[in-house]
Design an enzyme around this catalytic site. Structure first.
Site, mmCIF file in Angstrom:
data_model
loop_
_atom_site.group_PDB
_atom_site.id
_atom_site.type_symbol
_atom_site.label_atom_id
_atom_site.label_comp_id
_atom_site.label_asym_id
_atom_site.label_seq_id
_atom_site.Cartn_x
_atom_site.Cartn_y
_atom_site.Cartn_z
ATOM 1 N N GLU A 1 2.245 -6.330 -6.064
ATOM 2 C CA GLU A 1 2.253 -4.926 -6.485
ATOM 3 C C GLU A 1 0.988 -4.554 -7.243
ATOM 4 O O GLU A 1 0.960 -3.550 -7.965
ATOM 5 C CB GLU A 1 3.485 -4.641 -7.354
ATOM 6 C CG GLU A 1 3.509 -5.341 -8.702
ATOM 7 C CD GLU A 1 4.162 -6.720 -8.669
ATOM 8 O OE1 GLU A 1 4.722 -7.112 -9.702
ATOM 9 O OE2 GLU A 1 4.105 -7.393 -7.618
ATOM 10 N N ARG B 1 -4.588 11.208 -14.068
ATOM 11 C CA ARG B 1 -4.098 12.113 -13.020
ATOM 12 C C ARG B 1 -3.400 11.323 -11.922
ATOM 13 O O ARG B 1 -2.341 11.728 -11.428
ATOM 14 C CB ARG B 1 -5.270 12.912 -12.449
ATOM 15 C CG ARG B 1 -4.852 13.974 -11.426
ATOM 16 C CD ARG B 1 -6.051 14.821 -11.053
ATOM 17 N NE ARG B 1 -7.121 14.000 -10.484
ATOM 18 C CZ ARG B 1 -8.397 14.388 -10.442
ATOM 19 N NH1 ARG B 1 -8.768 15.555 -10.934
ATOM 20 N NH2 ARG B 1 -9.315 13.588 -9.902
ATOM 21 N N HIS C 1 13.401 -5.627 0.415
ATOM 22 C CA HIS C 1 11.952 -5.682 0.607
ATOM 23 C C HIS C 1 11.436 -4.582 1.525
ATOM 24 O O HIS C 1 10.262 -4.195 1.427
ATOM 25 C CB HIS C 1 11.559 -7.056 1.145
ATOM 26 C CG HIS C 1 11.646 -8.139 0.102
ATOM 27 N ND1 HIS C 1 10.643 -8.404 -0.793
ATOM 28 C CD2 HIS C 1 12.652 -8.999 -0.206
ATOM 29 C CE1 HIS C 1 10.994 -9.384 -1.598
ATOM 30 N NE2 HIS C 1 12.202 -9.777 -1.256
ATOM 31 N N ASN D 1 12.587 -4.442 -5.377
ATOM 32 C CA ASN D 1 12.903 -5.390 -4.299
ATOM 33 C C ASN D 1 14.309 -5.951 -4.423
ATOM 34 O O ASN D 1 15.042 -6.066 -3.437
ATOM 35 C CB ASN D 1 11.884 -6.539 -4.293
ATOM 36 C CG ASN D 1 10.577 -6.164 -3.610
ATOM 37 O OD1 ASN D 1 10.549 -5.332 -2.707
ATOM 38 N ND2 ASN D 1 9.483 -6.770 -4.044
#
Length: 347
Positions: free
Chosen positions: A251, A271, A221, A216
């Site tokens: 996040e 994975r 943003h 950010n």
């Protein structure tokens, strides 16, 4: 007309997609001449469209399953239902068929965001009259509109994933003994016994994007939001249809991985981590994630979430871009138990 209105009032009182589905089928089943009602799930397997029953009548009661669709032995290629296949292909609102004498079937696809994953199937012993079709479609439209409203209230606006409120409701229901059955005794999971026999269980993982603040600060943003959206897309494709993925805000994401072994949980989570690591994010370049997970069979929802958080922050403090299992960290002495039954710290 009054009984139908009463059923509609009951139907729209639910705040859960599956219970709403059961309620609308129960409403339709009580109409005259109806022989059978089912909710069908439409999905892609091996690049081809398939269909399988998700809620149906068994021994006089409605039964539902949330097992993985692709592994369901009852699945069939959609092309075996040519009228429904054509309806879905042309984005139609209904399809009729007379597969054999004394059996007339109406399909009503549930369209959400220009996609269809659910279809109601109504079968009766005689042809559908114009009035009967009008009544059935009226009930169905109320159901479809309410499904859309529920979906909107459950989703994060940016990523389209389930939101924190939805997680609290779903997770509390799956970890509180007897909660689901006491509220809705008609819901039965016929495959549960065999799953438990294979020593599978549910797992909760907390996912955090590494150094997201730097993204950010450096790129702005708008690019940060794009990273969040792309991570959400990778999460969708990394897990099965009956797993659940949530955005907690910022996040941080949460995954409920259902009915699998510890070895497979390690494999699936790693994975996903590797897929993110290898993905090229426009302008930003490479991004990594850290992940902590724990089994959901022991402890309260607050404790379980706190344990996954502890495993996540251990991963972030010890190199990032890794998957950590809470019980392994406790067993090795790398992490001390911080949440006790009598002293739960909320954070």
């Amino acid at each position: 007309m009054k009984p139908i209105l009463q059923h509609l009032v009951e139907m729209t009182g639910h705040r859960d997609h599956l219970r709403l589905e059961v309620s609308v089928l129960s409403t339709l089943q009580k109409l005259s001449s109806i022989k059978e009602v089912r909710a069908l799930e439409l999905f892609t397997d091996g690049g081809e469209p398939h269909i399988r029953p998700r809620t149906w009548v068994q021994d006089g009661q409605l039964v539902s399953t949330d097992s993985e669709a692709a592994a369901d032995p009852r699945k069939e290629p959609l092309e075996r239902y040519p009228e429904l296949f054509e309806c879905v292909t042309k984005q139609g609102d209904s399809a009729l068929a007379n597969p054999r004498p004394g059996r007339y079937t109406l399909w009503l696809p549930v369209w959400m965001h220009e996609k269809v994953s659910t279809c109601l199937e109504i079968t009766q012993s005689r042809q559908f009259s114009a009035h009967k079709l009008e009544v059935l479609k009226g009930v169905f439209l109320v159901y479809q509109n309410y499904q859309n409203l529920l979906d909107y209230s459950e989703r994060d606006a940016l990523t389209g994933l389930f939101n924190r409120k939805t997680f609290d409701e779903q997770f509390a229901r799956t970890t509180t003994p007897g909660l689901s059955s006491s509220k809705s005794p008609e819901l039965v999971a016929p495959e549960q016994a065999s799953i438990e026999g294979e020593h599978a269980q549910n797992w909760l993982a907390v996912v955090d994007i590494d150094h997201f603040k730097q993204v950010n600060d450096r790129f702005g943003h708008l690019y940060g939001d794009e990273v969040l959206i792309l991570i959400a897309n990778i999460l969708r494709t990394s897990f099965r249809s009956h797993d659940r993925v949530f955005r907690f805000g910022g996040e941080e994401f949460v995954v409920l991985l259902r009915n699998t072994t510890l070895t497979m949980a390690h494999k699936v989570f790693n994975r996903f981590r590797e897929t993110v690591q290898e993905h090229h994010f426009p302008q930003v370049g490479n991004v990594t994630v850290s992940l902590g997970f724990v089994g959901t069979s022991r402890g309260s929802p607050v404790e379980i979430l706190g344990q996954a958080d502890q495993a996540l922050y251990y991963a972030k403090e010890h190199g990032r871009n890794q998957v950590r299992f809470y019980e392994d960290l406790i067993a090795s002495g790398e992490l001390a138990t911080k949440v006790a039954n009598d002293d739960v710290e909320l954070f």
